[in-house]
Design a protein around this motif. Structure first.
Motif, PDB file in Angstrom:
ATOM      1  N   THR A 359       0.836  -1.200   0.000  1.00 50.12           N
ATOM      2  CA  THR A 359       0.000   0.000   0.000  1.00 50.12           C
ATOM      3  C   THR A 359       0.866   1.244   0.000  1.00 50.12           C
ATOM      4  N   ARG A 381     -11.170   7.906   2.213  1.00 47.85           N
ATOM      5  CA  ARG A 381     -12.038   6.912   1.588  1.00 47.85           C
ATOM      6  C   ARG A 381     -11.569   5.500   1.925  1.00 47.85           C
ATOM      7  N   ALA A 382     -10.253   5.284   1.928  1.00 52.12           N
ATOM      8  CA  ALA A 382      -9.719   3.956   2.229  1.00 52.12           C
ATOM      9  C   ALA A 382     -10.066   3.535   3.653  1.00 52.12           C
ATOM     10  N   LEU A 385     -13.783   2.630   3.731  1.00 49.81           N
ATOM     11  CA  LEU A 385     -14.148   1.411   3.008  1.00 49.81           C
ATOM     12  C   LEU A 385     -13.507   0.153   3.590  1.00 49.81           C
ATOM     13  N   SER A 386     -12.388   0.290   4.272  1.00 51.76           N
ATOM     14  CA  SER A 386     -11.705  -0.906   4.784  1.00 51.76           C
ATOM     15  C   SER A 386     -12.489  -1.485   5.950  1.00 51.76           C
ATOM     16  N   LEU A 391      -4.782  -1.214   5.815  1.00 55.56           N
ATOM     17  CA  LEU A 391      -5.165  -0.664   4.516  1.00 55.56           C
ATOM     18  C   LEU A 391      -4.381  -1.387   3.428  1.00 55.56           C
ATOM     19  N   GLU A 394      -6.107  -2.277  -2.671  1.00 57.99           N
ATOM     20  CA  GLU A 394      -7.445  -2.189  -3.265  1.00 57.99           C
ATOM     21  C   GLU A 394      -8.351  -1.201  -2.542  1.00 57.99           C
ATOM     22  N   HIS A 395      -8.017  -0.864  -1.298  1.00 53.89           N
ATOM     23  CA  HIS A 395      -8.813   0.143  -0.589  1.00 53.89           C
ATOM     24  C   HIS A 395      -8.548   1.546  -1.115  1.00 53.89           C
ATOM     25  N   ALA A 457     -12.115  -7.595   1.503  1.00 54.15           N
ATOM     26  CA  ALA A 457     -11.541  -6.505   0.702  1.00 54.15           C
ATOM     27  C   ALA A 457     -11.739  -6.775  -0.786  1.00 54.15           C
ATOM     28  N   LEU A 460     -15.351  -6.246  -1.703  1.00 53.56           N
ATOM     29  CA  LEU A 460     -15.675  -4.825  -1.770  1.00 53.56           C
ATOM     30  C   LEU A 460     -15.218  -4.237  -3.092  1.00 53.56           C
ATOM     31  N   ARG A 461     -13.989  -4.591  -3.509  1.00 50.33           N
ATOM     32  CA  ARG A 461     -13.469  -4.059  -4.767  1.00 50.33           C
ATOM     33  C   ARG A 461     -14.319  -4.548  -5.932  1.00 50.33           C
TER      34      ARG A 461
END
Length: 514
Positions: A359, A381-382, A385-386, A391, A394-395, A457, A460-461
């Motif tokens: 990351t 945002r990461a 969303l995580s 992290l 993709e987050h 994760a 989510l992606r």
């Protein structure tokens, strides 16, 4: 949007004497809040009132219009007061609340569907989906900052060029000379301006930031210089101008290159005479303020083409300080990201997340055309969303082409670089505590391994990719296959739009002959 709301968004003042009671009255039980809206490849931020109702939807008649085809014209209402709640107005694609639930050592991410016409209570930091648009209520930028002279954190300054710049700024701060800050959008001009203010003899006075690009010409004159009673139709009483309210302090003229010619003339007179003439006034009033200006334009080139007054340029350019873009300060990206993640996680009531090594590598390899403001959006945002404590790449949702989602302000102050324990730049020869806040390598690896073992994760992606692909196809259908119009509809650069067509395997429409 009313002139009052426009003016409030365009300027911010930090002064313990003048603003303490005002902030307390507006902050309510939650403190000053803002709404972050992630839609159409952009992030917009909207200050929220302490009490009242804020409508959300695709129609421009809403308090917060959202340009997303998955959002209904009147989608939802946020109720603000001692408690915060969201009400669905019978939307077509629904309102869903994403909330974390801790169960022993694990944390689960739950998604709650709000029934049409029903209300659900929200907490600061809850993520809510309106269709495919994500909204989050967060503490307003700068709302928790200490007052000038009361122990604010120092900026994170590790790059040698930035250390030299801040050392020069320290020397400039003590002199009454005007300062012109140059640099790309989001590079940290406001942070440097406030640093100069805090190091100056005016540190106990107000620091007022005025966004010159955010106000119309007629409103800009009234807000800058004030007006007398009866000066125009709605002037029911006399009002101090912003320059008067900054007495004994510092005024930052942000985006000064956007000033219209008529205001340039009047500002030049203020700089020369140190007096302001209110709209409708008969005699000028003396002021005692220091001016710092900031712009991402080449003002010398603007002077040559006649768009900016040469005499005003010379007045503002007592000394010019140029801030390097973030891509030229790679050593600062990781500590900045950690500080931003810790702040965002704290606002959400979470533990600061660790960063997987890949990351950090992705962050340092990115070009950051939006600089620190863009980095802040990506990290916020990461964190939202995580679902875990680490992290992953993709987050970040970074665009490989180097043009990730852009931010448009509503408008709000630039992203701060402040870290509570960073060392002053003049003494910054070794890594500061703020720069070394990363988790130990062993712990980071363990966290990263735990996160990779969970499919959340990746799921989510995949979900976000499917939503974006659907929105691109819908936009192409609405625009009869015109890629340029579809990209504009989504608020996406055309180059990025074409890259997404290829990435998602969407056939590119062919031009029709004849």
């Amino acid at each position: 949007m009313s002139k009052e709301r426009e003016a409030a968004g365009a300027m911010s003042a930090r002064n313990p004497a003048q603003n303490g009671a005002h902030e307390g009255a507006q902050s309510g039980a939650h403190g000053a809040l803002e709404l972050a809206v992630f839609a159409g490849g952009r992030v917009t931020r909207h200050p929220l009132p302490a009490e009242g109702r804020v409508s959300l939807g695709r129609s421009k008649e809403n308090d917060v219009p959202i340009d997303d085809s998955s959002v209904s014209r009147r989608h939802a209402i946020i109720h603000l007061g001692p408690r915060i709640a969201i009400e669905d107005l019978g939307s077509a694609n629904g309102t869903r609340l994403r909330r974390e639930r801790s169960a022993g050592p694990t944390t689960k991410l739950l998604e709650l569907q709000l029934e049409q016409g029903k209300t659900m209570e929200l907490s600061v930091g809850d993520a809510v989906n309106l269709g495919s648009t994500l909204i989050v209520i967060l503490p307003r930028e700068g709302a928790t900052s200490a007052a000038p002279g009361q122990g604010q954190g120092e900026p994170i300054v590790l790059d040698p060029a930035m250390q030299r710049l801040y050392a020069l700024a320290e020397r400039v701060a003590g002199a009454p000379i005007t300062v012109l800050l140059l640099g790309e959008t989001g590079a940290g001009k406001e942070v440097l301006a406030e640093h100069i203010h805090r190091r100056s003899p005016r540190a106990q006075g107000p620091f007022l930031r005025l966004n010159c690009a955010a106000l119309s010409e007629s409103l800009l004159e009234s807000e800058l210089f004030g007006h007398e009673k009866g000066a125009f139709t709605s002037a029911g009483q006399a009002k101090q101008g912003l320059l008067e309210t900054a007495e004994k302090g510092t005024v930052l003229l942000d985006e000064v290159g956007e000033l219209p010619p008529s205001i340039q003339v009047k500002l030049l007179r203020v700089l020369e005479d140190r007096k302001v003439m209110r709209v409708g006034g008969l005699s000028p009033r003396p002021i005692d303020v220091r001016f710092v200006s900031a712009t991402n334009r080449d003002l010398a080139a603007e002077v040559k083409r006649g768009a900016f007054r040469e005499d005003l340029f010379f007045r503002l350019n007592g000394i010019a300080l140029t801030i390097p873009p973030l891509r030229a300060r790679v050593s600062e990206i990781a500590p900045l990201a950690r500080a931003l993640a810790a702040r965002t996680a704290g606002a959400l009531g979470r533990r600061a997340p660790a960063f997987a090594p890949e990351t950090l590598a992705a962050l340092e390899a990115h070009r950051w055309p939006g600089n620190i403001r863009e980095l802040r959006n990506v990290i916020e945002r990461a964190v939202v969303l995580s679902g875990g404590d680490t992290l992953l790449p993709e987050h970040l949702l970074l665009d490989d082409a180097g043009t990730p989602p852009q931010e448009t302000s509503a408008p709000l102050p630039a992203a701060p670089l402040a870290a509570p324990h960073a060392a002053p730049p003049a003494a910054a020869q070794a890594p500061t505590p703020a720069a070394s806040q990363a988790a130990p390598p062993q712990a980071a690896d363990e966290d990263a391994g735990a996160a990779r073992s969970s499919p959340s994760a990746r799921d989510l992606r995949s979900e976000l990719d499917a939503i974006e692909r659907r929105r691109i196809v819908d936009a192409l259908e609405q625009c009869a296959g015109n890629q340029t119009q579809a990209a504009a509809l989504l608020g996406m650069p055309r180059r990025t739009f074409v890259a997404r067509l290829d990435a998602y395997g969407i056939p590119r429409p062919r031009k029709r002959k004849g």
